[in-house]
Design a protein around this motif. Structure first.
Motif, PDB file in Angstrom:
ATOM      1  N   LEU A  23       8.459  -1.169   3.053  1.00 15.02           N
ATOM      2  CA  LEU A  23       7.074  -1.614   2.943  1.00 15.02           C
ATOM      3  C   LEU A  23       6.284  -1.264   4.203  1.00 15.02           C
ATOM      4  N   GLN A  24       6.931  -1.378   5.348  1.00  9.28           N
ATOM      5  CA  GLN A  24       6.263  -1.018   6.608  1.00  9.28           C
ATOM      6  C   GLN A  24       5.945   0.470   6.650  1.00  9.28           C
ATOM      7  N   GLY A  51       6.650  -5.421  -4.106  1.00  6.01           N
ATOM      8  CA  GLY A  51       7.630  -5.361  -3.032  1.00  6.01           C
ATOM      9  C   GLY A  51       7.615  -6.603  -2.155  1.00  6.01           C
ATOM     10  N   LYS A  52       6.424  -7.147  -1.902  1.00  9.03           N
ATOM     11  CA  LYS A  52       6.327  -8.349  -1.071  1.00  9.03           C
ATOM     12  C   LYS A  52       6.915  -9.560  -1.784  1.00  9.03           C
ATOM     13  N   LEU A  55      -0.856   1.739  -5.543  1.00 10.71           N
ATOM     14  CA  LEU A  55      -0.030   1.409  -4.382  1.00 10.71           C
ATOM     15  C   LEU A  55      -0.118  -0.081  -4.068  1.00 10.71           C
ATOM     16  N   ASP A  56      -1.284  -0.694  -4.301  1.00  8.77           N
ATOM     17  CA  ASP A  56      -1.410  -2.135  -4.094  1.00  8.77           C
ATOM     18  C   ASP A  56      -0.474  -2.901  -5.017  1.00  8.77           C
ATOM     19  N   LEU A  71       5.396   2.437   4.072  1.00  9.72           N
ATOM     20  CA  LEU A  71       4.282   2.669   3.160  1.00  9.72           C
ATOM     21  C   LEU A  71       2.955   2.286   3.810  1.00  9.72           C
ATOM     22  N   GLU A  72       2.949   1.192   4.541  1.00 12.35           N
ATOM     23  CA  GLU A  72       1.722   0.759   5.226  1.00 12.35           C
ATOM     24  C   GLU A  72       1.295   1.783   6.279  1.00 12.35           C
ATOM     25  N   LYS A 129       3.026  -2.489  -3.519  1.00 13.65           N
ATOM     26  CA  LYS A 129       3.234  -3.320  -2.331  1.00 13.65           C
ATOM     27  C   LYS A 129       3.293  -4.802  -2.699  1.00 13.65           C
ATOM     28  N   SER A 130       2.461  -5.201  -3.639  1.00 17.91           N
ATOM     29  CA  SER A 130       2.468  -6.614  -4.066  1.00 17.91           C
ATOM     30  C   SER A 130       3.821  -6.987  -4.674  1.00 17.91           C
TER      31      SER A 130
END
Length: 455
Positions: A282-283, A190-191, A183-184, A285-286, A187-188
């Motif tokens: 992304l939000q 995606g950012k 998942l990291d 997922l967080e 997210k990385s």
């Protein structure tokens, strides 16, 4: 070594009262239509006590056990290891690991499964957000060299956070590709895409495109208002701005085409819709992973025969996601191992506390799949709840054993209709003393409920 399970429930009240005979009643899953079990009782009826007795019998018989404990009350099983999931402990499972069976697994299957789970717990997760997340997942797998149309790339090793950090710090990208992405990684990636969408990166055309889109939206809104009240001056002004923006965007696209290197730049720009949509994905997922349930940091269960997953610190959404991901992994593991020799052997118990919250009406939901198909693979689904009225009929009519420890009178009418449970049977239930039991023995007609004096 595993033995056939035989759990003593108590004495038949009918035989004891009417015939003065001590007739023992046992839960013997291999004699029933399946090993599924339903334990229902309102607070104070001994549900936790009876559940622990049943689970202890399963462990004693050498059966593997996974308990999903919503209230953190079921950790007293002999030989069991318990793990609490929370932001503080940080234990979790990597949702990007794949089933590498070419017929039942792969990239697309996992992506669709994850999207379905997120939609189940977040109905507000819209079509655009789902599209963006699907593209994020597919691109994250592709960066790791894992492709939907090449099953040979699906087999990778599981990774832990410490190993991932070590390889990332060393910039050993080749070694990292031996493992599933996490998942990291998602997210990385995606950012990075969000930064490109927000700032435009080196491509001025992206900023021009967003500016043009804003102008079109404003023009459409203004035209809607114009139908009710004219505003020619403002419309004129906006038209000039729009013409200027189109010219700027056209020149930017010309520069963009000249600067293309991979040929995928335009496709990448279009697949993530907008910065706002990507940011909302992304939000989400967080938020879903606030307690760390998707971290590649597996709980320290070791070789314990029974694992108690303590879920109290998680939100309902997080509980559902964690439980269904683990149930799918358990089911796929036993499915790959193949059917048991007898077709009735119980080799793995899944115990769901407050089980009704995890059920859905979707026939492809993993719990419904287990209820229908898991018998031949040796899986028993044991469910505990306050009332049977919260379960779908498809489960109630396909469960091998049902124990009613005591229901609130307000549930009696629906319980009698759903379970064909007589009110006389319900009336003679006494909390922690007498329960109603139905055991569906394979090859026999549908049995009535009988009262049992619990041991």
């Amino acid at each position: 070594m595993q033995y056939a399970m035989q759990h003593y429930l108590g004495l038949s009240e009918y035989h004891l009262r009417q015939k003065q005979q001590e007739y023992p009643v046992h839960y013997e899953p291999e004699r029933l239509i399946n090993a599924h079990l339903l334990v229902c009782g309102m607070s104070g009826t001994g549900k936790s006590y009876q559940s622990l007795r049943l689970l202890a019998s399963a462990v004693q018989a050498g059966i593997e056990v996974d308990v999903f404990d919503v209230h953190d009350e079921l950790h007293g099983i002999p030989g069991a290891n318990a793990c609490r999931y929370s932001q503080a402990t940080g234990y979790g499972y990597n949702p990007l690991e794949l089933d590498n069976d070419p017929h039942t697994g792969g990239v697309n299957r996992q992506i669709e499964y994850l999207l379905g789970l997120i939609h189940e717990v977040s109905p507000q997760f819209g079509v655009k957000q789902a599209m963006v997340l699907r593209n994020l997942l597919a691109d994250t797998y592709a960066l790791a060299g894992i492709y939907p149309d090449n099953p040979g790339t699906w087999q990778r090793n599981s990774i832990t956070e410490s190993v991932r950090k070590q390889l990332t710090d060393a910039r050993n990208w080749q070694a990292l590709k031996q493992y599933y992405p996490t998942l990291d990684d998602l997210k990385s990636y995606g950012k990075r895409k969000l930064t490109a969408l927000t700032l435009g990166g080196d491509n001025k055309c992206l900023s021009a495109l967003e500016q043009l889109t804003r102008h079109y939206k404003r023009l459409n809104a203004l035209q809607g208002k114009y139908a009710k009240a004219s505003s020619d001056d403002e419309l004129d002004k906006l038209g000039k701005q729009l013409t200027c923006s189109k010219e700027h965007c056209t020149s930017s696209y010309a520069a963009f085409i000249e600067a293309m290197q991979s040929g995928r730049e335009l496709e990448d720009m279009l697949k993530y819709d907008s910065a706002d949509t990507l940011a909302s994905v992304l939000q989400r997922l967080e938020l879903l992973n606030a307690a760390g349930i998707f971290r590649a940091n597996p709980p320290p269960f070791g070789n314990a025969p029974a694992r108690v997953h303590q879920l109290k610190a998680l939100t309902d959404e997080q509980q559902i996601l964690l439980v269904k991901l683990r149930l799918r992994a358990i089911f796929e593991r036993h499915k790959q191992a193949g059917a048991t020799n007898s077709g009735t052997q119980l080799r793995h118990v899944i115990f769901l506390d407050e089980a009704h919250k995890f059920f859905s009406k979707d026939s492809s939901d993993i719990i419904n799949v287990i209820a229908r198909e898991a018998r031949k693979f040796g899986i028993g689904l044991w469910c505990a709840s306050q009332s049977p009225t919260d379960f779908p009929d498809s489960f109630l009519t396909n469960v091998g054993a049902t124990l009613i420890l005591g229901l609130h009178p307000s549930h009696w009418q629906m319980a009698t209709a759903k379970l064909r449970l007589g009110k006389d049977t319900l009336k003679y239930i006494r909390a922690k003393e007498v329960v109603a039991v139905q055991l569906r023995v394979a090859g026999r007609a549908e049995p009535p409920f009988g009262n049992v004096i619990v041991g």
